[in-house]
Design an enzyme around this catalytic site. Structure first.
Site, PDB file in Angstrom:
ATOM      1  N   CYS A   1     -12.409 -23.888 -43.832  1.00  0.00           N
ATOM      2  CA  CYS A   1     -11.422 -22.943 -44.374  1.00  0.00           C
ATOM      3  C   CYS A   1     -10.500 -23.624 -45.380  1.00  0.00           C
ATOM      4  O   CYS A   1     -10.348 -23.156 -46.513  1.00  0.00           O
ATOM      5  CB  CYS A   1     -10.624 -22.306 -43.244  1.00  0.00           C
ATOM      6  SG  CYS A   1      -9.876 -23.468 -42.092  1.00  0.00           S
TER       7      CYS A   1
ATOM      8  N   SER B   1     -18.425 -14.919 -29.632  1.00  0.00           N
ATOM      9  CA  SER B   1     -17.212 -14.596 -28.872  1.00  0.00           C
ATOM     10  C   SER B   1     -15.979 -15.315 -29.394  1.00  0.00           C
ATOM     11  O   SER B   1     -14.863 -14.994 -29.002  1.00  0.00           O
ATOM     12  CB  SER B   1     -17.413 -14.949 -27.401  1.00  0.00           C
ATOM     13  OG  SER B   1     -17.647 -16.343 -27.280  1.00  0.00           O
ATOM     14  N   GLY B   2     -16.179 -16.260 -30.294  1.00  0.00           N
ATOM     15  CA  GLY B   2     -15.033 -16.963 -30.883  1.00  0.00           C
ATOM     16  C   GLY B   2     -14.416 -16.150 -32.013  1.00  0.00           C
ATOM     17  O   GLY B   2     -14.822 -15.022 -32.278  1.00  0.00           O
ATOM     18  N   TYR B   3     -13.444 -16.746 -32.700  1.00  0.00           N
ATOM     19  CA  TYR B   3     -12.751 -16.011 -33.756  1.00  0.00           C
ATOM     20  C   TYR B   3     -13.600 -15.881 -35.000  1.00  0.00           C
ATOM     21  O   TYR B   3     -13.648 -14.822 -35.632  1.00  0.00           O
ATOM     22  CB  TYR B   3     -11.404 -16.658 -34.070  1.00  0.00           C
ATOM     23  CG  TYR B   3     -10.378 -16.477 -32.972  1.00  0.00           C
ATOM     24  CD1 TYR B   3     -10.422 -15.367 -32.117  1.00  0.00           C
ATOM     25  CD2 TYR B   3      -9.359 -17.398 -32.773  1.00  0.00           C
ATOM     26  CE1 TYR B   3      -9.489 -15.189 -31.114  1.00  0.00           C
ATOM     27  CE2 TYR B   3      -8.406 -17.223 -31.767  1.00  0.00           C
ATOM     28  CZ  TYR B   3      -8.485 -16.119 -30.947  1.00  0.00           C
ATOM     29  OH  TYR B   3      -7.555 -15.941 -29.957  1.00  0.00           O
TER      30      TYR B   3
ATOM     31  N   ASN C   1      -8.334 -17.669 -43.464  1.00  0.00           N
ATOM     32  CA  ASN C   1      -9.244 -18.718 -42.964  1.00  0.00           C
ATOM     33  C   ASN C   1     -10.475 -18.138 -42.287  1.00  0.00           C
ATOM     34  O   ASN C   1     -11.541 -18.766 -42.283  1.00  0.00           O
ATOM     35  CB  ASN C   1      -8.509 -19.638 -41.991  1.00  0.00           C
ATOM     36  CG  ASN C   1      -7.870 -18.886 -40.834  1.00  0.00           C
ATOM     37  OD1 ASN C   1      -7.072 -17.973 -41.062  1.00  0.00           O
ATOM     38  ND2 ASN C   1      -8.220 -19.236 -39.618  1.00  0.00           N
TER      39      ASN C   1
END
Lengths: 341, 341, 341, 341
Positions: free
Chosen positions: C147, C10-12, C308
């Site tokens: 990143c 559910s995160g980026y 990123n």
């Protein structure tokens, strides 16, 4: 493998055609022209294509005959030169404004010049797969709608066809800066355009005529430049015939778009993403369409969004090409867009 | 009431001078010239001045003699025309680059042309109140530093003067798009510049020479265009002589800036606003300076930020004018900046 | 068809994995978990996936055994739970920070907690195809770099390996807001973060340790949050051993990256796009690397940029998966990025 | 010197009050409260005030009696606590929503809760100097309109009062992120909000009721969050009674706003700045109002813009205070805004 070419490849719509066509498994990009930048490498102008193409822009005298020819040429020039373009390909897909309006008078009214080739206008099929797919399968001349026009046509036509709305439609369109192309001018300076809410067409934006023509509804459109590079969002208000219920509206959209590959119905009760927002559509060929009902009001508010360079231009043109050349309709157009972005 | 004029008032630096001078209680803006826009109303070009001035831009042949004349003219042209400018006012405050570098060879090296008036260069006092206030009180010729240069000079000079840093200083400068002025070009197109992290000067940016001259330190500067209209932020790394402690660094800044009206020391242990950020400085004449020490490292990292058009240009010039004309130094420069912004 | 799953979808970073894996022709996304949003439809959280997946997030007790398992879990939690994760798949690809640093002391030093599973650390292969492709072909445990770390490793390793640079490297990293994830906090509020140039790590950013480990060079890194959602750009300064010529530097990069599918050498003399800029890389798996020499200086300035969430995370992880599972290395990663954007 | 205080000074509206009051020559900021941040320095929360105030936020029990008390408190809480606030000052200026709507039923309808102090509602004078200046001179209880409401009231009232428009008015409002305040939530995350065109209120935005009440016209308003921190722009469409000519519309605005210090009529035929744009209004107390006529249509399109935190809140409140306390109406509100910005 179909051979295709692009006239006017150094602009933003042209560059987007090159992005999509160089990645398309079913076609070979045979040539792209640029008057300004003939001889220059494509990826020097469109740096996102580094490593994807080693082609250089060519002058038009280098052109041969192609299965499909895309025109990313300025309006006026396009109608003047259409005969020579038609001679260069089996299928001509025009992204200029010149062959979108069926009525030459309306063209003259909105563009301020008489149409130079009225006899050709009716030979073009509108590049709107959702409503002209059958004709597009055999069309040799395709005219792709304007970016805001397509957002409006896809938002309103299902309701108009179902007789669900009547009377004047008020359209508020918001657009990013890429819609103005890459010709430098004070209006497009970053320092002037950044963060702007610029009402550049308070009335009678040209795309208004396209939406009116496609929907048969009287349309009044206002256009505002907003802080974005890509993206168009349209907000339209119309009066509903009979009872304005979510069920009736949703059913009308479902009936038309249920099986459409690139139109999504987006109308949720809650969450951050209740309604269409161009923010998540950059690079994708989707047009998201949503709506809201004001309980006790006879009105419906319709919202649509798309990437002006993709579903509002190059992507929509490639979708038309796929249909016409018998390629899978989704081919080369599968990118979903980014979240967050 | 002192009478002042601005040469080149239609650009961004010129417009900022007009914003500050029309609101300044101690001076009267007598004239502003524009070659491009002579005769046009100032507030038609700078819409933020609507209702604040009814002046129109005049041609230069309309100029009289003034107490102070601000030059927002291009470099090269400025040094060629300086004699006529000097004849027009008691005090000339030059915002161009032409009289910033004391050494004509350095000028030629960084600007690629020989200096046209080397004999005049040394007659200009640097427009840096923090380090030349006494001389500015009687200076008739003032040369205001470049936007990034001023951010670097204010960040590094206290440490250099205290002998706290030695060796080469690596400067990473970030700047908004207004620094490029309002001449439209592909590089400044919104669609190209928006969201960019454009390294436009990986080495030898011209302002590097000004910082080196003022601090006496060897400086290597890189400049990157970032997503902002206004604002400069500088990040500098230097080796500390002796022990690198927060106490020594902070004391050096305090000693110099304790009573400065427009330099703030910003170096906190926590919070959102630990270090200088141009985001909250738009429109203000502050330069915020902060620093960080890496425990166990001999280095100090210095951060400074300002509004390139205010403390990096027009505001700094008005501060110099206040000093020279015996007006309160803060007058007309009290705006604090906005949060959020 | 390989079956894969994502822990923490559910995160980026998790959402980006889902975007890439649902579009990947060689794998089937079998499950994605979310502790916060178990049971909720994936496309309700990641609206760009509307129409691309009908899956809902599941609780971890619903997990089975997979060919590959991606971990988008927080650091600390990841090392504590690694044993259970390892039991769930043939190949575990970890995007957390916990298994990036080979030395547990360095981990403790930079992360402020002792490592919970030091014995496992050395069993992980760095997820850096450009330098560990052979080991990745058979690796069952892969740790994908951070990143900014990956941008630094790809920028500096070829020069370090060729012995072209020596001494301390000063790294200035700029990053977009998605790097902070989607947990709301004052620091990530739009009004606070928009247009910011926030120096959030003036010294000792954690990714500094990864770059130092990979290059063997002493690295000092500063990290600044800039106005962008996606994108990392790194600017590094190093001293060149022997003569600092463009030819030597370019040759070193060519030797290493000539055949790399996702690293491009971008160093041009002119044009808008002379050096790497994350602006045109959103959604793409490219890392662009460029450099500049200051004539007469012993230094080289290296610039690199990537998205990123893609080459800085999910895309790089999918590239590693392709290598490990014997799929074409480019598969599912062909998106070129957009211009303009 | 009048002594004033602010309840709820840590939010964005509160911070803007503090910015204006600390720079106001006619008043002394005696206290600012914050429940969350009592004891913390004001300039730690609002960094733009560094060097401008050394005050810390106090708890409410530290409050004394003041000449004027500004309420930047949440709605609901404000109406519940109004009696105690009224006891604390000669003049109470409320920036919450609780006393804007004259009719308690309308309040309940739009805010979803019954009004807690209906008997007090009619004792408040609307904080709209342009239409209630005389009453404001003696008002002890002032209720400042909402940001979008004020933009709509100033845009439409002159036409409504002149009987120039009739029937339903369709209002399309665009607003920056600061309008949501500084409470962190997923909706306000930079990565989610940046570049968004978020239709957060497709119908029945609460400010709709304020515009309807002030103009006596039926209003339908849609609100969209756009990429900006500050700024509100309103676009309204209405039918003109009788002939829709530019002359009639302009005359109606001139008659009302000719001598208004903070309303400017902005309607030009050409140029970049033909119509109101919040971009150049940040920090200023201006509301710009413009309009366009579509030849041959009975409609007028009205456009207005303001800074939601200034003329849409704190600045408007200070203007009301100036009127009530007999200070020069412009005092402390002279900032012109920035161009470019």
């Amino acid at each position: 493998m179909k051979r295709v070419a692009v006239i006017g490849g150094s602009g933003y719509i042209g560059g987007e055609l090159l992005r999509l066509l160089t990645a398309h498994p079913g076609v070979e990009l045979a040539a792209a022209t640029s008057r300004r930048l003939g001889g220059r490498l494509i990826d020097g102008v469109h740096p996102n294509l580094r490593g994807r193409t080693s082609l250089a822009f060519v002058d038009e005298d280098k052109l041969e005959h192609y299965d499909a020819l895309f025109l990313a040429t300025p309006h006026r020039e396009t109608m003047l030169r259409m005969p020579e373009f038609l001679a260069r390909a089996e299928v001509v897909i025009d992204l200029s404004a010149d062959f979108r309006l069926g009525c030459a008078d309306t063209y003259a009214d909105y563009y301020g010049v008489p149409h130079a080739a009225p006899e050709l206008v009716e030979t073009f099929v509108p590049g709107i797969p959702e409503f002209h797919r059958t004709r597009l399968r055999t069309a040799d001349r395709i005219s792709v709608p304007g970016c805001m026009a397509n957002a409006g046509i896809l938002a309103l036509t299902p309701l108009a066809q179902a007789g669900l709305i009547e009377g004047e439609v008020a359209v508020d369109a918001r657009t990013g800066s890429s819609g103005a192309g890459n010709t430098a001018g004070p209006a497009n300076l970053h320092a002037e355009r950044s963060g702007a809410l610029r009402v550049f067409a308070p009335t009678r934006h040209r795309h208004e005529a396209e939406i009116a023509q496609a929907t048969g509804l009287p349309v009044r459109m206002t256009a505002t430049g907003v802080e974005a590079v890509r993206g168009v969002q349209l907000l339209a208000r119309a009066n509903v015939t009979g009872e304005a219920t979510e069920r009736r509206i949703r059913a009308a959209y479902r009936a038309v778009y249920r099986d459409e590959p690139f139109v999504r119905i987006v109308a949720h009760r809650k969450g951050l993403h209740r309604f269409p927002d161009a923010k998540i559509l950059s690079g994708s060929n989707f047009c998201d369409v949503g709506f809201a009902i004001d309980p006790g009001s006879p009105q419906v508010t319709v919202i649509s969004a798309l990437d002006n360079l993709v579903k509002g231009g190059a992507g929509n043109a490639v979708q038309c090409m796929n249909i016409r050349l018998g390629l899978p309709e989704r081919e080369g157009l599968e990118f979903t867009g980014l979240h967050p972005n």
